[in-house]
Design an enzyme around this catalytic site. Structure first.
Site, mmCIF file in Angstrom:
data_model
loop_
_atom_site.group_PDB
_atom_site.id
_atom_site.type_symbol
_atom_site.label_atom_id
_atom_site.label_comp_id
_atom_site.label_asym_id
_atom_site.label_seq_id
_atom_site.Cartn_x
_atom_site.Cartn_y
_atom_site.Cartn_z
ATOM 1 N N ARG A 50 0.848 -1.196 0.000
ATOM 2 C CA ARG A 50 0.000 0.000 0.000
ATOM 3 C C ARG A 50 0.885 1.248 0.000
ATOM 4 O O ARG A 50 1.379 1.694 1.032
ATOM 5 C CB ARG A 50 -0.921 -0.012 1.216
ATOM 6 C CG ARG A 50 -1.777 1.249 1.358
ATOM 7 C CD ARG A 50 -2.773 1.414 0.235
ATOM 8 N NE ARG A 50 -3.841 0.416 0.331
ATOM 9 C CZ ARG A 50 -4.792 0.253 -0.594
ATOM 10 N NH1 ARG A 50 -4.782 1.022 -1.682
ATOM 11 N NH2 ARG A 50 -5.724 -0.681 -0.453
ATOM 12 N N GLN A 68 -7.711 -7.628 -8.644
ATOM 13 C CA GLN A 68 -7.832 -6.243 -9.099
ATOM 14 C C GLN A 68 -6.455 -5.689 -9.454
ATOM 15 O O GLN A 68 -5.472 -5.940 -8.768
ATOM 16 C CB GLN A 68 -8.470 -5.381 -8.009
ATOM 17 C CG GLN A 68 -8.455 -3.882 -8.344
ATOM 18 C CD GLN A 68 -9.469 -3.077 -7.580
ATOM 19 O OE1 GLN A 68 -10.643 -3.384 -7.600
ATOM 20 N NE2 GLN A 68 -9.010 -2.038 -6.900
ATOM 21 N N ARG A 73 1.779 -6.546 -9.716
ATOM 22 C CA ARG A 73 2.121 -5.902 -8.441
ATOM 23 C C ARG A 73 2.186 -6.884 -7.272
ATOM 24 O O ARG A 73 2.562 -6.497 -6.163
ATOM 25 C CB ARG A 73 1.129 -4.777 -8.126
ATOM 26 C CG ARG A 73 -0.285 -5.242 -7.880
ATOM 27 C CD ARG A 73 -1.223 -4.077 -7.609
ATOM 28 N NE ARG A 73 -2.546 -4.564 -7.212
ATOM 29 C CZ ARG A 73 -3.374 -3.919 -6.410
ATOM 30 N NH1 ARG A 73 -3.032 -2.749 -5.907
ATOM 31 N NH2 ARG A 73 -4.553 -4.425 -6.104
ATOM 32 N N HIS A 144 1.146 3.309 -10.527
ATOM 33 C CA HIS A 144 0.214 3.790 -9.501
ATOM 34 C C HIS A 144 0.966 4.618 -8.452
ATOM 35 O O HIS A 144 1.067 4.233 -7.276
ATOM 36 C CB HIS A 144 -0.453 2.574 -8.857
ATOM 37 C CG HIS A 144 -1.718 2.852 -8.121
ATOM 38 N ND1 HIS A 144 -1.819 3.791 -7.119
ATOM 39 C CD2 HIS A 144 -2.952 2.301 -8.246
ATOM 40 C CE1 HIS A 144 -3.052 3.789 -6.648
ATOM 41 N NE2 HIS A 144 -3.769 2.893 -7.316
ATOM 42 N N ASP A 189 -11.601 10.056 -7.452
ATOM 43 C CA ASP A 189 -11.172 8.870 -8.199
ATOM 44 C C ASP A 189 -11.574 9.099 -9.647
ATOM 45 O O ASP A 189 -12.689 8.785 -10.056
ATOM 46 C CB ASP A 189 -11.841 7.614 -7.625
ATOM 47 C CG ASP A 189 -11.226 6.331 -8.174
ATOM 48 O OD1 ASP A 189 -10.350 6.418 -9.065
ATOM 49 O OD2 ASP A 189 -11.627 5.232 -7.727
ATOM 50 N N GLU A 246 -1.435 9.065 -11.263
ATOM 51 C CA GLU A 246 -1.019 7.798 -11.852
ATOM 52 C C GLU A 246 -1.053 7.871 -13.380
ATOM 53 O O GLU A 246 -2.119 8.060 -13.968
ATOM 54 C CB GLU A 246 -1.956 6.685 -11.368
ATOM 55 C CG GLU A 246 -2.194 6.708 -9.867
ATOM 56 C CD GLU A 246 -3.441 5.940 -9.454
ATOM 57 O OE1 GLU A 246 -3.879 5.048 -10.222
ATOM 58 O OE2 GLU A 246 -4.002 6.234 -8.384
#
Length: 270
Positions: A50, A68, A73, A144, A189, A246
């Protein structure tokens, strides 16, 4: 087995990257940390870290075939080119190839190379995607990047005025940006489409410039108050000290035929 690599020009300029996800977790420039990492990040070599700069591939967002944001990652990457100095910069290259686990989710042959170049006031991250199989495939991808800030209320993101964006907070409606500078005072978002190759981020006390190539979209994300409380690997108050800007190729999928490759490049400059 080593968990991470550190690139260090000197004590004031260095980068830390974990093999898990090839995730950059720290970039110190002139003695100041530029990258946000949650105090509750889990380092179990399973869950995505995170914070930092997670790599999204081969899918951005929810994915019917697997986790997701894809598997890049949460896979362990390997060292391709050891760290070496080129002029006044340090360079290292990691790579990830398809294996039984990835093919069970997404049955294609590929190789990813991730070139990280640290300069005195710059961080370059170049993701090279190559189709090593006979079948063409399509994908979406994104870097990201979590930026660390002192106060998200003082942040502004520029160079997006007049562009269309998808507002995921408002159930994915499409709108046009009317502001010269985007400020953060609630959950955000958004996917901005067809952005300029250079955008600037005012962190409140300095300007960061993001230059990119083959990454036409920009996602801006901050979970704000309520969503922060729902994330187990994110402290309730940490939304005040981060902003995600991002660079990605997410609105339109990229298609690669046999032996084709593409370089998705990002450079952040202080």
């Amino acid at each position: 087995m080593e968990n991470k690599i550190c690139l260090e020009l000197d004590t004031q300029n260095k980068v830390e990257v974990f093999f898990h996800g090839a995730t950059i977790t720290s970039w110190v420039c002139d003695g100041k940390e530029k990258i946000f990492l949650s105090s509750k990040s889990v380092f179990d070599n399973k869950k995505a870290i995170r914070g930092g700069i997670p790599i999204v591939f081969p899918n951005f967002g929810p994915w019917e075939k697997g986790p997701q944001h894809g598997f890049a990652r949460i896979k362990r990457w390997s060292l391709k080119d050891s760290m070496r100095k080129i002029d006044d910069k340090l360079r290292v290259v990691l790579f990830l190839k398809d294996d039984e686990e990835t093919r069970a989710l997404w049955n294609y042959n590929f190789e990813l190379e991730y070139e990280i170049i640290l300069g005195l006031k710059t961080l370059e991250t170049n993701l090279i995607v190559k189709n090593t199989g006979t079948d063409e495939f399509d994908f979406t991808a994104l870097l990201h990047t979590y930026f660390k800030v002192d106060d998200v209320g003082k942040v502004s993101i520029n160079d997006l005025n007049g562009l269309n964006y998808i507002d995921k907070v408002k159930n994915g409606i499409s709108e046009t940006e009317s502001r010269e500078a985007i400020t953060i005072d609630q959950e955000i978002d958004r996917i901005y489409k067809s952005t300029k190759d250079t955008i600037s981020i005012n962190s409140g006390d300095e300007i960061l410039t993001m230059t990119k190539n083959n990454l036409p979209d920009i996602v801006i994300w901050n979970p704000w108050i309520e969503k922060s409380k729902k994330m187990s690997d994110f402290d309730d108050e940490e939304y005040k000290r981060m902003i995600c800007v991002e660079a990605g190729r997410v609105y339109t999928k990229c298609i690669l035929k046999q032996n084709e490759k593409i370089t998705l490049a990002q450079k952040i400059q202080v």
